[in-house]
Design a protein around this motif. Sequence first.
Motif, PDB file in Angstrom:
ATOM      1  N   LYS A  37     -37.096 -22.846   1.785  1.00  0.00           N
ATOM      2  CA  LYS A  37     -37.402 -23.713   2.725  1.00  0.00           C
ATOM      3  C   LYS A  37     -37.713 -25.820   1.763  1.00  0.00           C
TER       4      LYS A  37
ATOM      5  N   ASP B   6     -45.948 -21.648   3.109  1.00  0.00           N
ATOM      6  CA  ASP B   6     -45.155 -22.755   3.104  1.00  0.00           C
ATOM      7  C   ASP B   6     -45.714 -23.435   2.256  1.00  0.00           C
TER       8      ASP B   6
ATOM      9  N   CYS C 233     -34.793 -28.716   5.953  1.00  0.00           N
ATOM     10  CA  CYS C 233     -36.007 -29.175   6.840  1.00  0.00           C
ATOM     11  C   CYS C 233     -36.043 -31.160   6.737  1.00  0.00           C
TER      12      CYS C 233
ATOM     13  N   TYR D  77     -41.045 -22.806  -0.362  1.00  0.00           N
ATOM     14  CA  TYR D  77     -41.188 -24.117   0.309  1.00  0.00           C
ATOM     15  C   TYR D  77     -41.376 -25.060  -1.202  1.00  0.00           C
TER      16      TYR D  77
ATOM     17  N   CYS E  80     -45.538 -32.947   1.420  1.00  0.00           N
ATOM     18  CA  CYS E  80     -45.631 -33.418   2.622  1.00  0.00           C
ATOM     19  C   CYS E  80     -47.484 -33.497   2.401  1.00  0.00           C
ATOM     20  N   ALA E  81     -48.419 -32.079   1.613  1.00  0.00           N
ATOM     21  CA  ALA E  81     -49.123 -32.124   1.497  1.00  0.00           C
ATOM     22  C   ALA E  81     -49.620 -32.344   0.356  1.00  0.00           C
TER      23      ALA E  81
ATOM     24  N   TRP F 278     -35.454 -33.071   9.540  1.00  0.00           N
ATOM     25  CA  TRP F 278     -35.751 -33.119  10.791  1.00  0.00           C
ATOM     26  C   TRP F 278     -35.179 -33.704  11.766  1.00  0.00           C
TER      27      TRP F 278
ATOM     28  N   ARG G 110     -32.967 -28.218  10.358  1.00  0.00           N
ATOM     29  CA  ARG G 110     -34.074 -28.064  11.106  1.00  0.00           C
ATOM     30  C   ARG G 110     -34.084 -29.249  11.811  1.00  0.00           C
TER      31      ARG G 110
ATOM     32  N   TRP H  59     -46.989 -21.914   8.005  1.00  0.00           N
ATOM     33  CA  TRP H  59     -47.424 -23.555   8.400  1.00  0.00           C
ATOM     34  C   TRP H  59     -48.316 -23.614   9.309  1.00  0.00           C
TER      35      TRP H  59
ATOM     36  N   ASP I 202     -38.178 -29.754   2.518  1.00  0.00           N
ATOM     37  CA  ASP I 202     -38.857 -30.341   3.196  1.00  0.00           C
ATOM     38  C   ASP I 202     -37.900 -31.404   2.941  1.00  0.00           C
TER      39      ASP I 202
ATOM     40  N   ASP J 125     -37.092 -25.227  14.361  1.00  0.00           N
ATOM     41  CA  ASP J 125     -38.359 -25.475  14.269  1.00  0.00           C
ATOM     42  C   ASP J 125     -38.567 -23.839  14.244  1.00  0.00           C
TER      43      ASP J 125
END
Length: 400
Positions: A147, A71, A181, A113, A121-122, A183, A200, A36, A149, A246
């Motif tokens: 991973k 990722d 992950c 991921y 997220c993308a 955050w 994370r 990433w 998210d 991170d």
Amino acid sequence: MRKAYCLVFTFLCLGSLTAQKFEGLAVRPPMGWNSWNTFGTNISESLIKETADALVASGMRDAGYVYLVLDDGWMSMERDSAGNLVPDPKKFPGGLGAIVEYVHARGLKFGLYNCAGTLTCARYPGTRGYEYQDARNYAAWDIDYLKFDWCNTAGINAREAYTTMSRALRKAGRPMVFSICEWGVNKPWQWAAPVGQLWRTTEDIYQVFDSVHNMGGWNALSVMRIADLNDSLRRYAGPGHWNDPDMLEVGNGMSYVEDRAHFSLWAMMAAPLMAGNDIRKMSGQTRDILTNREVIAVDQDLLGIQGFKYADKDSLQTWFKPLQNGDWAVCFLNRSDRERSVYFDWKKEPVTDALYHYTLDKNSTYRLINLWTGREDGKTSRPFTGVLQPHDVIMLRLKK
Ligand code: GLA
């Protein structure tokens, strides 16, 4: 009757064998590389193969970086008609199986991921509602690390969502490191130790030493800002369940001293070490930072204690970390923009880790091994003195 006992016994044995497979997955903080930070969604079969080769050729694999993690952006925009995730055929024309095999054949492990939400997220397909199906596919593809998210999760309870995915991975039967992950938004340190191996603790890192970077709607964080936040969570970390400040930005644009300060701090904090640079093209200096065995040994020390900030005087910080066999690591860090001198009197300073009950033994004399020069820098019988350039560190191992 006897038959029934035998069946129950076999069933219990099998159950405990499956459980055992999932133990000890991350006794030390996981190490590897993730696509990433440098490549975003711009990933491909050739990039991954070349990176796998470079991890081996550069000595990174042998220094401990074994997980190669793809990722966001590895999938097609749609699931297939049976609801399966499909690797993007343009990016991975040979399919994922061949790449996983290529990576495994080089003594590395393979990670993917996805996201707890409806979309990543993308904006690729997320796992919401497909947890067990995705986990079965990851297991069938021989994946070793996931991973997971937290984008597009409105209305979802984090603890439940991550627990569901964790159960799905177990049910699929292949041990995979589960990297949480979200955050730090839902305080995973309070509930995630039985769920995954790392979580994370902050928003995304950015390759700056000490400022906040506005990304339009959210803030990316500097190395020092992340260290400030992560330091307060040390009590939650330990073997098998790590705070994750991170991925690394070493080699991604900060100066040499900033890169080694970043790497030193991550090691002091027993952080997972996921390199985020272009391994194929890294400079000798970057490689030397990432493969410094002595600094890595501090990170990977089997006590698994996250070090702590002992002092912070006028931006001159001192960090300590108790290590195996009575050793300690210490890191002096100059956060300021001017040169600073270091003076530390081992006989006078009351260095104690109150949380884990370790005390620097004033009656013993330790040798001071400078982990960035490799030299012995005196002993604790005399005060330590040194000079630090802005954003630089002196990192020592105290050996009995
Ligand atoms: C989030 C994560 C990052 C990265 C991107 C991918 O921002 O925190 O580490 O995985 O998503 O879109």
